[in-house]
Design a protein around this motif. Structure first.
Motif, PDB file in Angstrom:
ATOM      1  N   VAL A 410     -12.774  11.542  -2.345  1.00  0.00           N
ATOM      2  CA  VAL A 410     -11.869  10.675  -3.126  1.00  0.00           C
ATOM      3  C   VAL A 410     -10.449  11.219  -3.070  1.00  0.00           C
ATOM      4  CG1 VAL A 410     -11.359   9.858  -5.462  1.00  0.00           C
ATOM      5  CG2 VAL A 410     -13.717   9.852  -4.627  1.00  0.00           C
ATOM      6  N   ARG A 411     -10.306  12.537  -3.110  1.00  0.00           N
ATOM      7  CA  ARG A 411      -8.968  13.134  -3.058  1.00  0.00           C
ATOM      8  C   ARG A 411      -8.271  12.828  -1.726  1.00  0.00           C
ATOM      9  NH1 ARG A 411      -6.635  17.333  -5.816  1.00  0.00           N
ATOM     10  NH2 ARG A 411      -7.816  16.453  -7.558  1.00  0.00           N
ATOM     11  N   GLN A 412      -9.029  12.876  -0.618  1.00  0.00           N
ATOM     12  CA  GLN A 412      -8.432  12.541   0.663  1.00  0.00           C
ATOM     13  C   GLN A 412      -7.998  11.077   0.704  1.00  0.00           C
ATOM     14  OE1 GLN A 412     -11.747  13.745   3.141  1.00  0.00           O
ATOM     15  NE2 GLN A 412     -10.693  15.601   3.816  1.00  0.00           N
ATOM     16  N   ALA A 413      -8.848  10.196   0.202  1.00  0.00           N
ATOM     17  CA  ALA A 413      -8.493   8.776   0.190  1.00  0.00           C
ATOM     18  C   ALA A 413      -7.287   8.520  -0.708  1.00  0.00           C
ATOM     19  CB  ALA A 413      -9.692   7.950  -0.274  1.00  0.00           C
ATOM     20  N   THR A 414      -7.168   9.256  -1.810  1.00  0.00           N
ATOM     21  CA  THR A 414      -5.999   9.104  -2.683  1.00  0.00           C
ATOM     22  C   THR A 414      -4.724   9.467  -1.936  1.00  0.00           C
ATOM     23  OG1 THR A 414      -7.371   9.648  -4.598  1.00  0.00           O
ATOM     24  CG2 THR A 414      -4.993   9.834  -4.872  1.00  0.00           C
ATOM     25  N   GLY A 415      -4.777  10.499  -1.123  1.00  0.00           N
ATOM     26  CA  GLY A 415      -3.611  10.875  -0.329  1.00  0.00           C
ATOM     27  C   GLY A 415      -3.190   9.788   0.631  1.00  0.00           C
ATOM     28  N   TRP A 416      -4.143   9.025   1.201  1.00  0.00           N
ATOM     29  CA  TRP A 416      -3.778   7.927   2.103  1.00  0.00           C
ATOM     30  C   TRP A 416      -2.981   6.857   1.370  1.00  0.00           C
ATOM     31  CZ3 TRP A 416      -9.557   7.355   3.853  1.00  0.00           C
ATOM     32  CH2 TRP A 416      -9.935   8.503   4.544  1.00  0.00           C
ATOM     33  N   PHE A 417      -3.331   6.591   0.115  1.00  0.00           N
ATOM     34  CA  PHE A 417      -2.633   5.568  -0.647  1.00  0.00           C
ATOM     35  C   PHE A 417      -1.245   6.035  -1.090  1.00  0.00           C
ATOM     36  CE2 PHE A 417      -6.806   3.754  -0.825  1.00  0.00           C
ATOM     37  CZ  PHE A 417      -6.629   2.397  -1.044  1.00  0.00           C
ATOM     38  N   LEU A 418      -1.098   7.335  -1.369  1.00  0.00           N
ATOM     39  CA  LEU A 418       0.148   7.812  -1.972  1.00  0.00           C
ATOM     40  C   LEU A 418       1.161   8.295  -0.947  1.00  0.00           C
ATOM     41  CD1 LEU A 418      -1.252   9.842  -5.018  1.00  0.00           C
ATOM     42  CD2 LEU A 418      -0.331   7.524  -5.001  1.00  0.00           C
ATOM     43  N   ARG A 419       0.726   8.650   0.249  1.00  0.00           N
ATOM     44  CA  ARG A 419       1.669   9.167   1.233  1.00  0.00           C
ATOM     45  C   ARG A 419       2.446   8.054   1.905  1.00  0.00           C
ATOM     46  NH1 ARG A 419      -2.460  12.526   4.510  1.00  0.00           N
ATOM     47  NH2 ARG A 419      -0.914  12.327   6.160  1.00  0.00           N
ATOM     48  N   ASN A 420       3.593   8.436   2.450  1.00  0.00           N
ATOM     49  CA  ASN A 420       4.424   7.489   3.192  1.00  0.00           C
ATOM     50  C   ASN A 420       3.625   6.973   4.396  1.00  0.00           C
ATOM     51  OD1 ASN A 420       6.358   6.198   4.821  1.00  0.00           O
ATOM     52  ND2 ASN A 420       7.970   7.524   4.050  1.00  0.00           N
ATOM     53  N   PRO A 421       3.530   5.636   4.577  1.00  0.00           N
ATOM     54  CA  PRO A 421       2.738   5.120   5.718  1.00  0.00           C
ATOM     55  C   PRO A 421       3.197   5.669   7.060  1.00  0.00           C
ATOM     56  CG  PRO A 421       3.308   3.354   4.192  1.00  0.00           C
ATOM     57  CD  PRO A 421       4.066   4.562   3.745  1.00  0.00           C
ATOM     58  N   ALA A 422       4.481   6.011   7.168  1.00  0.00           N
ATOM     59  CA  ALA A 422       4.978   6.531   8.444  1.00  0.00           C
ATOM     60  C   ALA A 422       4.457   7.939   8.726  1.00  0.00           C
ATOM     61  CB  ALA A 422       6.510   6.532   8.446  1.00  0.00           C
ATOM     62  N   HIS A 423       3.944   8.620   7.699  1.00  0.00           N
ATOM     63  CA  HIS A 423       3.459   9.987   7.869  1.00  0.00           C
ATOM     64  C   HIS A 423       1.945  10.070   8.019  1.00  0.00           C
ATOM     65  CE1 HIS A 423       7.298  11.351   5.541  1.00  0.00           C
ATOM     66  NE2 HIS A 423       7.554  10.937   6.776  1.00  0.00           N
ATOM     67  N   LEU A 424       1.266   8.931   8.023  1.00  0.00           N
ATOM     68  CA  LEU A 424      -0.184   8.932   8.201  1.00  0.00           C
ATOM     69  C   LEU A 424      -0.540   9.069   9.670  1.00  0.00           C
ATOM     70  CD1 LEU A 424      -1.300   6.090   5.737  1.00  0.00           C
ATOM     71  CD2 LEU A 424      -1.533   8.557   5.417  1.00  0.00           C
ATOM     72  N   GLU A 425      -1.577   9.851   9.941  1.00  0.00           N
ATOM     73  CA  GLU A 425      -2.073   9.930  11.308  1.00  0.00           C
ATOM     74  C   GLU A 425      -2.829   8.651  11.667  1.00  0.00           C
ATOM     75  OE1 GLU A 425      -4.421  13.406  11.628  1.00  0.00           O
ATOM     76  OE2 GLU A 425      -2.763  14.794  11.168  1.00  0.00           O
TER      77      GLU A 425
END
Length: 537
Positions: A410-425
């Protein structure tokens, strides 16, 4: 350059005195000096007097010179006060920039020690002052800190930052007040209650903006003490509260996370079990370094024996051990010496079961404990550790164990929602797209988080009301709980999303406060911590 000019440049605080002698006494450099004062002013009434009463010698510890401790023997005068109504009959002269009343150190030395004490505290400051050849004790440094006057503060700063820190975590807390414009500490309060903050704001008018976290006590204290001030909720705390709501929402929908694990059919098929390793080569086939050296030594030893030399003489010539030479002399063929030399395959009890172990290993049985159990049925009396060590070299040929396939947390998925979309792998973006395709609630959550981030980054606090109404129309209970908290503090949140101020400088000073607490190891009282916070450079 004249000596007087050099002294004025290197020792400006000695420019007003006459230096008679410079000499060394042990490890200390000493200066004998005197004053040429003809008259001086009374420190009480200010009347100037030229009537000398007497003279005496003061000893002042000065800053180090060339890494050596410096001591000044200064001869000063005492004068009669000419004012008959003054309570002081006589007084001693003071040299500006060099001496103070009752001072045992020069003004520059006292200033340097105060700076060391404020920066490092007692014990660490005492160690550094010893290196600087001005040795003082830790208690002296602490007395210097406590003797410093606090900076006067008649009015509060225009932009005030407020946050709490722990005197004793979980038990007692204080409040630190920061001037946001200059990033300096203006005061330290003994607790974190609304009454204490309101009283301070009443006593220090002029505060127009209050930057704070979302604690209700500070909101109430600022409203009562400075009702005209604009309260600004910190954006970092807002984002953190939103992240907690996102994490709770994803916890409700965590049953979708296993869907992100690729199907087992898409994974490569496991490799077949490794074949048993081949048997070691026979000694005649060995051509390694140890085999070459053994053959050469065997030839030399037997050549010397044919020449009539004894074992002792051969030992001396070849610089070998006597037993080693005897072993080479007894071996008729060097291959006899290579049977167990340098191979790591000394005779073992398991050699009798080598064929069975290789057969079972080729069949895929690589568990040493299981192999030991089977060998015991065949008469083996050794330990499982010996079996494990025997088959350890064979494991080099086994295929690597495939990593277990686990769904993201859940913590990893939370990071996907909160991080800048341009910084997602690329893989993270794919997982996020899969999640929002599986759940309409998560798709709505992603939209609301992006809109809040855009509103926060571009300072569009005017759009907060519309964002709140959009959240309330969706079925997101945890995000609605966040909105409820925002409603209770909406004016401060709107100001935080509009104005450029934040509690960042306050958080920096809170971290520095934690460092000072650790440096003082809890042995000092709060008054010393307060002085170090207020008077630090």
């Amino acid at each position: 350059m004249l000596i007087s000019e050099m002294v004025a440049i290197l020792f400006p605080h000695l420019a007003r005195v006459c230096i008679d002698q410079v000499f060394r006494a042990g490890t200390t450099v000493r200066i004998r000096a005197r004053t040429g004062t003809m008259e001086a002013a009374c420190p009480d009434c200010g009347t100037r007097s030229w009537r000398r009463h007497s003279h005496y010698e003061r000893r002042l510890s000065d800053t180090a010179a060339g890494g050596q401790e410096l001591l000044i023997h200064l001869r000063v005068h005492r004068f009669f006060c000419r004012n008959t109504t003054c309570a002081r009959a006589t007084f001693a002269e003071q040299i500006p920039g060099l001496t103070v009343r009752y001072g045992r150190r020069s003004v520059p030395a006292a200033r340097a020690l105060r700076a060391i004490a404020l920066a490092l505290g007692g014990r660490a400051g005492a160690r550094l002052s010893l290196r600087l050849a001005t040795a003082v004790s830790r208690t002296t440094l602490i007395r210097l800190i406590r003797g410093l006057p606090e900076p006067p503060l008649a009015a509060g700063p225009r932009v005030l930052g407020v946050d709490d820190f722990a005197y004793w975590r979980g038990h007692s807390y204080g409040t630190i007040l920061i001037d946001i414009s200059t990033s300096t500490v203006v005061d330290v309060l003994p607790d974190r209650t609304a009454d204490t903050l309101a009283a301070w704001l009443h006593a220090h008018p002029g505060v127009e903006i209050v930057c704070r976290d979302r604690a209700s006590a500070y909101a109430e204290g600022a409203a009562r003490g400075a009702p005209q001030a604009i309260q600004v909720a910190d954006r970092w705390h807002l984002w953190r509260n939103l992240g907690e709501a996102v994490e709770r929402t994803l916890t409700r929908h965590r049953h979708h996370l296993p869907s992100l694990v690729p199907a087992l059919s898409a994974q490569p098929a496991p490799a077949p079990p490794a074949q048993a390793p081949t048997r070691p080569r026979i000694p005649a086939d060995r051509n390694d370094r140890i085999a070459v050296r053994t053959r050469e030594r065997h030839a030399v030893v037997h050549a010397l024996l044919k020449q009539g030399h004894g074992v002792r003489e051969i030992t001396r010539r070849l610089n070998l051990g006597r037993n080693t030479v005897r072993r080479f002399a007894r071996a008729g063929n060097p291959e006899d010496l290579l049977v167990h030399t340098g191979t790591g395959q000394r005779p073992k009890a398991l050699d009798a079961y080598d064929d069975y172990l290789r057969k079972r290993w080729a069949e895929g049985c690589t568990n040493a404990d299981l192999l030991c159990h089977e060998l015991r049925n065949l008469g083996y009396r050794g330990s499982s550790t010996a079996v494990r060590q025997y088959v350890r070299p064979w494991r080099a040929g086994l295929p690597p164990t495939p990593a277990s396939l686990r769904p993201p947390t859940v913590r990893q998925a939370t990071g996907w929602f909160l991080r800048n979309p341009a910084h997602l792998e690329l893989g993270e973006q794919h997982h996020l797209d899969t999640l929002i395709a599986l759940s309409p609630q998560l798709a709505a959550l992603r939209v609301h988080v992006r809109e809040f981030a855009d509103m926060m980054m571009n300072r569009r606090g005017r759009d907060l009301e519309a964002w709140i109404n959009a959240v309330l129309r969706d079925d997101l209970p945890d995000l609605r709980s966040f909105v409820t908290g925002v409603r209770r503090d909406q004016d401060a949140v709107t100001a935080g999303l509009t104005l450029p101020y934040s509690s960042g400088p306050v958080e920096g000073h809170v971290n520095r406060t934690k460092m000072l607490k650790r440096q003082m190891y809890g042995r000092a009282n709060p008054d010393l911590l307060r002085k170090r916070l207020l008077l630090a450079d």
